[in-house]
Write an enzyme that holds these catalytic residues in place. Structure first.
Site, PDB file in Angstrom:
ATOM      1  N   GLU A  40       1.028  -1.234  -0.126  1.00 21.29           N
ATOM      2  CA  GLU A  40      -0.044  -0.096   0.021  1.00 21.29           C
ATOM      3  C   GLU A  40       0.891   1.194  -0.044  1.00 21.29           C
ATOM      4  OE1 GLU A  40      -0.439  -2.554   1.909  1.00 21.29           O
ATOM      5  OE2 GLU A  40      -2.701  -3.386   1.705  1.00 21.29           O
ATOM      6  N   PHE A  45     -11.364  -7.982  13.507  1.00 14.80           N
ATOM      7  CA  PHE A  45     -10.464  -8.367  12.681  1.00 14.80           C
ATOM      8  C   PHE A  45      -9.968  -7.243  11.741  1.00 14.80           C
ATOM      9  CE2 PHE A  45      -9.024 -10.690   8.791  1.00 14.80           C
ATOM     10  CZ  PHE A  45      -7.560 -10.997   9.162  1.00 14.80           C
ATOM     11  N   GLN A  46      -8.822  -7.045  11.510  1.00 13.75           N
ATOM     12  CA  GLN A  46      -8.308  -5.918  10.848  1.00 13.75           C
ATOM     13  C   GLN A  46      -9.106  -4.597  11.081  1.00 13.75           C
ATOM     14  OE1 GLN A  46      -8.280  -7.542   6.715  1.00 13.75           O
ATOM     15  NE2 GLN A  46      -6.139  -8.147   7.150  1.00 13.75           N
ATOM     16  N   LYS A  98     -17.687  -1.309   5.599  1.00 16.10           N
ATOM     17  CA  LYS A  98     -18.216  -2.371   4.811  1.00 16.10           C
ATOM     18  C   LYS A  98     -19.611  -2.373   4.601  1.00 16.10           C
ATOM     19  CE  LYS A  98     -17.103  -7.180   3.269  1.00 16.10           C
ATOM     20  NZ  LYS A  98     -16.341  -8.295   3.528  1.00 16.10           N
ATOM     21  N   MET A 142      24.601   8.982   2.063  1.00 17.20           N
ATOM     22  CA  MET A 142      24.073   9.925   2.903  1.00 17.20           C
ATOM     23  C   MET A 142      24.299   9.845   4.280  1.00 17.20           C
ATOM     24  SD  MET A 142      23.768  13.080   2.481  1.00 17.20           S
ATOM     25  CE  MET A 142      22.880  14.166   1.158  1.00 17.20           C
TER      26      MET A 142
HETATM   27  C1  LIG Z   1      12.442   5.451   5.295  1.00 22.49           C
HETATM   28  C2  LIG Z   1      13.673   6.106   5.621  1.00 22.49           C
HETATM   29  N1  LIG Z   1      14.637   5.648   6.340  1.00 22.49           N
HETATM   30  C3  LIG Z   1      15.581   6.242   6.671  1.00 22.49           C
HETATM   31  C4  LIG Z   1      15.901   7.301   6.202  1.00 22.49           C
HETATM   32  C5  LIG Z   1      17.350   8.065   6.655  1.00 22.49           C
HETATM   33  N2  LIG Z   1      18.287   8.034   5.462  1.00 22.49           N
HETATM   34  C6  LIG Z   1      18.287   9.132   4.824  1.00 22.49           C
HETATM   35  S1  LIG Z   1      19.436   9.012   3.381  1.00 22.49           S
HETATM   36  C7  LIG Z   1      19.782   7.367   3.887  1.00 22.49           C
HETATM   37  C8  LIG Z   1      20.799   6.676   3.108  1.00 22.49           C
HETATM   38  C9  LIG Z   1      20.286   6.181   1.761  1.00 22.49           C
HETATM   39  O1  LIG Z   1      20.989   5.433   1.059  1.00 22.49           O
HETATM   40  P1  LIG Z   1      20.933   5.090  -0.470  1.00 22.49           P
HETATM   41  O2  LIG Z   1      19.684   4.939  -0.956  1.00 22.49           O
HETATM   42  O3  LIG Z   1      22.089   4.104  -0.881  1.00 22.49           O
HETATM   43  O4  LIG Z   1      21.427   6.730  -1.214  1.00 22.49           O
HETATM   44  P2  LIG Z   1      22.759   7.191  -1.054  1.00 22.49           P
HETATM   45  O5  LIG Z   1      22.800   8.426  -0.146  1.00 22.49           O
HETATM   46  O6  LIG Z   1      23.693   6.093  -1.234  1.00 22.49           O
HETATM   47  O7  LIG Z   1      23.003   7.945  -2.550  1.00 22.49           O
HETATM   48  C10 LIG Z   1      19.116   6.964   4.934  1.00 22.49           C
HETATM   49  C11 LIG Z   1      19.185   5.717   5.595  1.00 22.49           C
HETATM   50  C12 LIG Z   1      14.955   7.934   5.347  1.00 22.49           C
HETATM   51  N3  LIG Z   1      15.349   9.145   4.650  1.00 22.49           N
HETATM   52  N4  LIG Z   1      13.954   7.084   4.839  1.00 22.49           N
END
Ligand SMILES: Cc1ncc(C[n+]2csc(CCOP(=O)(O)OP(=O)(O)O)c2C)c(N)n1
Lengths: 590, 186
Positions: free
Chosen positions: A54, A116-117, A166, A484
């Site tokens: 979803e 349920f749900q 529902k 990042m």
């Molecule tokens: C759902 C979610 N969980 C954690 C984060 C924290 N976060 C921001 S950037 C990142 C790393 C992203 O890595 P990647 O997709 O490999 O991209 P890159 O920075 O290597 O280009 C994380 C864990 C986030 N933004 N969203």
């Protein structure tokens, strides 16, 4: 069908969608929405796109909405269906994306019974929607659905939820059409106060170092707003920068373009923000990734703030002249009043300002060290841009370094071509968003510039793309790290790379084959162009595993604790020194 | 300039100035639909605003319109934010800042139970009379007083009752209305 005839709730849902002009619904079935799915089966006007999770449906609807200007529509079941939609609803709320999400609910007499749900969908989604409704009487259903579309798309756009038990889907009731259905009282202001516009224009006319700072509000306002923005720049000669969300409203090839601003924005844009004397914020919200330290934010400027949402005014940054209204309306009035008053900027001052900006541009802040043996991620985006710029291209992204490189190196000429999760920063946004974009633009080239970690969060939607023959291209800048996070750990935490390396990444080429689409890999710079061309000409969905330098950092950057005029440029820092640029106090707070 | 802002070394900044907070009474006209109160309260908790008092009741039955009176404290900037944030909620018809409008009246009602005998009992009755509190229940060892007035009057009465045998207090919270012929936009 005459309106006096009775219809079931499920029939009413489909009729309301059709009457609202909805052509595509992204969804996933379950017990509490089966009557609606039964109606979907028996009609042809509304096409349903079956996703695999979803969350994917919500991001697909966001991509659909952002690339078309229409409202995205989602249909999910009760309980886990609804909770899985929460991330996308929150994402749409923060980025002001119009979305109607219909959720099934357990029958009315079971609500509150831990059935349920069952979950308290309106309770859970109250803080992550613009508004939501629980429909308890089938005779309210049609009106509420039309109201929901009205609320989602008027004023500052946003997601809404309509929760339908529902038994209400089975019950028979009266249908009313969408004509004349607004909301009883919700009337956002779209036309600005003329004295405010006049005051804004008069202030701009006195500027010596004016700057336009535009945001997602320009895109949301529609193509007219972008056109008027371009007219206004042409008319006045004012230089312009934009937030991540506003890219494309003014063309990147435009003469007055300074590039994106903010934490990873360009040197020239941030310096201009810092030094301008009149700042004209159009449809942006002084987000903390833009302002850096508020106390050092553009200290010498008078600020005009155009926004459709009065609560954005003075929230973080005090504005001298607030203008409440829809961007297109405001710009139209600004242009008219500017011409009527016969205003012209002080050309000498403007010339000196341009000269100053040129010297900042000369720093060439996006420069990176080229490499013959490894693909630099910046280079990969540059090549992707060069090879696709003349095509009808839409770009989505995940979240991380690759997102910032995409924003820096892919040049957008038109609005609605750039879909990214700005406010919430949701990893896993880009792939399903690409599904939504491709659905709306079947003939266009839709590319998700992805990171290896992000893309795994919603990878299952590849199966959706294959099923619906959506030839999306997933261009993964694969650095094997959560880049990042790794960059911040290097900057802030002594380069202790705690859990930011992804062990056991899948073989993306084989994964592509497993999904029944094409896998392409490039590991060397000299292979890149041919591989990208192959991707473009593949008529199916593609996963492109672009192996890039593992430890590249994303610059420029406004490091923690610094102001716009204290940016860190890539050339300033040798990798060994990166860890020393932020002090101890700053580490606690970013 | 901005010397009061601590150099935190962060993209976020800490503002260390002690800003003057003000107390404001807001009147909010809303559709009396399910969840509307949760929505308003959720806004306050979600964005870290204060609620000192909150009252709500349907005021126009045929239109299903309720009036919420909220007493809140914050810096002037926060108070303005609160008003804008309330105003943009879909079921909110209008918001009025009764404190800024100046000439408005606020009242609350308290029921105060006091138990005691002898001298203390007599003193409690005497004070109640001075505060124009009504006795709405009386026994040989206890009273319940009903008192209407501004919050500080109610506060004062309650604190005077403490040494005289205060048992418990029920308060309605504040309701407010502006003076003059005009009403709020419904
Ligand atoms: C759902 C979610 N969980 C954690 C984060 C924290 N976060 C921001 S950037 C990142 C790393 C992203 O890595 P990647 O997709 O490999 O991209 P890159 O920075 O290597 O280009 C994380 C864990 C986030 N933004 N969203």
């Amino acid at each position: 069908m005459s309106t006096s005839e009775l219809m079931t709730g499920a029939e009413i849902v489909l009729k309301a969608l059709a009457d609202q002009g909805v052509q595509h619904v992204f969804g996933y079935p379950g017990g509490a929405v089966l009557p609606i799915y039964d109606e979907i089966f028996q009609q042809e006007k509304v096409k349903h796109i079956l996703v695999r999770h979803e969350q994917g449906a919500t991001h697909a609807a966001e991509g659909y909405a952002r690339s078309t200007g229409k409202c995205g529509v989602v249909l999910v079941t009760s309980g886990p269906g609804a909770t899985n939609a929460v991330t996308g609803l929150t994402d749409a709320l923060l980025d002001s994306i119009p979305m109607v999400c219909i959720t099934g609910q357990v029958p009315t007499h079971l609500i509150g019974n831990d059935a349920f749900q069952e979950c308290d969908t309106v309770g859970i989604t109250r803080p992550c929607t613009k508004h939501n409704w629980l429909v308890k009487d089938v005779n309210d259903l049609a009106r509420i659905l039309h109201e929901a579309f009205y609320v989602a798309t008027h004023g500052r756009p946003g997601p809404v939820v309509v929760d339908i038990p529902k038994d209400v889907q089975f019950a028979k009731g009266r249908y009313v059409g969408p004509k004349n259905i607004e909301h009883k009282t919700y009337r956002p202001r779209v036309k600005p106060d003329q004295t405010a516009v006049k005051a804004a224009i008069d202030l701009i006319a006195t500027a010596k170092r004016p700057l336009l700072y535009t945001g997602g509000g320009v895109i949301n306002s529609g193509p007219t707003a972008s056109k008027l923005l371009r007219d206004f720049v042409k008319l006045t000669g004012i230089p312009i920068t934009s937030t991540l969300m506003g890219l494309g409203a003014y063309p990147a090839s435009g003469e007055k373009w300074l590039g994106m601003l903010g934490m990873h924005g360009t040197y020239e844009a941030n310096m201009a923000m810092h030094d301008c004397d009149v700042m004209i914020n159009i449809g942006a919200r002084f987000d903390d990734r833009i302002t850096g330290r508020i106390d050092a934010f553009s200290p010498g400027s008078k600020k005009i703030h155009v926004d459709i949402d009065p609560s954005s005014i003075n929230k973080t940054v005090r504005s001298d002249i607030p203008v409440i209204g829809d961007v297109a309306h405001v710009l139209e009035d600004m242009i008219r009043l500017w011409k009527a008053a016969g205003h012209k900027l002080d050309q000498k001052a403007l010339h000196a300002w341009s000269k100053q900006i040129e010297t900042w541009k000369a720093r060439d802040c996006l420069r990176y060290r080229p490499n013959k043996d490894v693909i630099m991620p910046q280079y990969a985006v540059q090549r992707l841009y060069e090879l696709t710029k003349d095509m009808d291209t839409y770009i989505t992204t995940e979240v991380g370094q690759h997102q910032m490189w995409a924003a820096q190196f892919y040049k957008f000429e038109e609005p609605n071509r750039w879909m990214t999760s700005g406010g919430l920063g949701t990893m896993g946004y880009g792939l399903p968003a690409a599904v939504g974009v491709q659905m709306a633009h079947p003939k266009s080239l839709v590319i998700d510039i992805a990171g290896d970690a992000s893309v795994l969060m919603t990878m299952q939607e590849m199966s959706t793309a294959v099923q619906h023959r959506l030839p999306i291209k997933i261009f993964i800048l694969n650095n094997q790290y959560m880049g990042m996070v790794r960059q911040w750990q290097q900057l802030l935490h002594g380069n202790r790379l705690s859990e930011s390396y992804t062990e056991a990444l899948p073989d993306f080429v084989k994964l592509a084959e497993a999904y029944g689409c094409a896998g392409i890999r490039a590991t060397k710079p000299h292979e890149l162009d041919a591989a990208i061309k192959e991707m473009i000409k593949t008529p199916h969905p593609v996963i492109f595993d672009c192996r890039v330098a593992n430890l590249a950092n994303c610059f420029p950057m406004i490091p923690s604790g610094k102001a716009h005029n204290e940016m860190l440029l890539g050339e300033d820092v040798a990798d060994e020194d990166v860890g020393n640029v932020i002090d101890a106090k700053g580490r606690e707070l970013v | 300039m901005n010397a009061h802002l601590a150099a935190t070394g962060s993209a976020y900044f800490l503002d260390t100035t002690k800003k003057e907070v003000e107390t404001h009474t807001l009147a909010v006209i809303v559709d009396n639909e399910p969840g509307v109160l949760a929505r308003v309260i959720g806004l306050f908790s979600g964005r870290g605003y204060n609620i000192d008092s909150l009252t709500v009741s349907e005021t126009e039955h045929n239109k299903h319109v309720s009036r919420i009176t909220i007493v809140t404290t914050g810096t002037p900037q926060v108070i303005t934010q609160i008003i804008h944030q309330l105003d943009r909620m879909v079921p909110v018809h209008s918001v009025a800042d009764l404190t800024v409008q100046g000439s408005s009246i606020t009242r609350e009602l308290a029921m105060v139970k006091v138990a005691g005998t002898g001298e203390k009992r007599v003193e409690a009755l005497r004070l109640a009379d001075a505060f124009r509190a009504r006795v709405i229940d009386a026994g040989t060892t206890s009273f319940i007083f009903e008192l209407t007035g501004k919050s500080d009057k109610v506060e004062q009465f309650i604190s005077l009752m403490v040494p005289l045998g205060l048992v418990e207090v029920a308060r309605t919270g504040v309701a407010g209305i502006s003076r003059g012929p005009e009403g709020m936009k419904v």
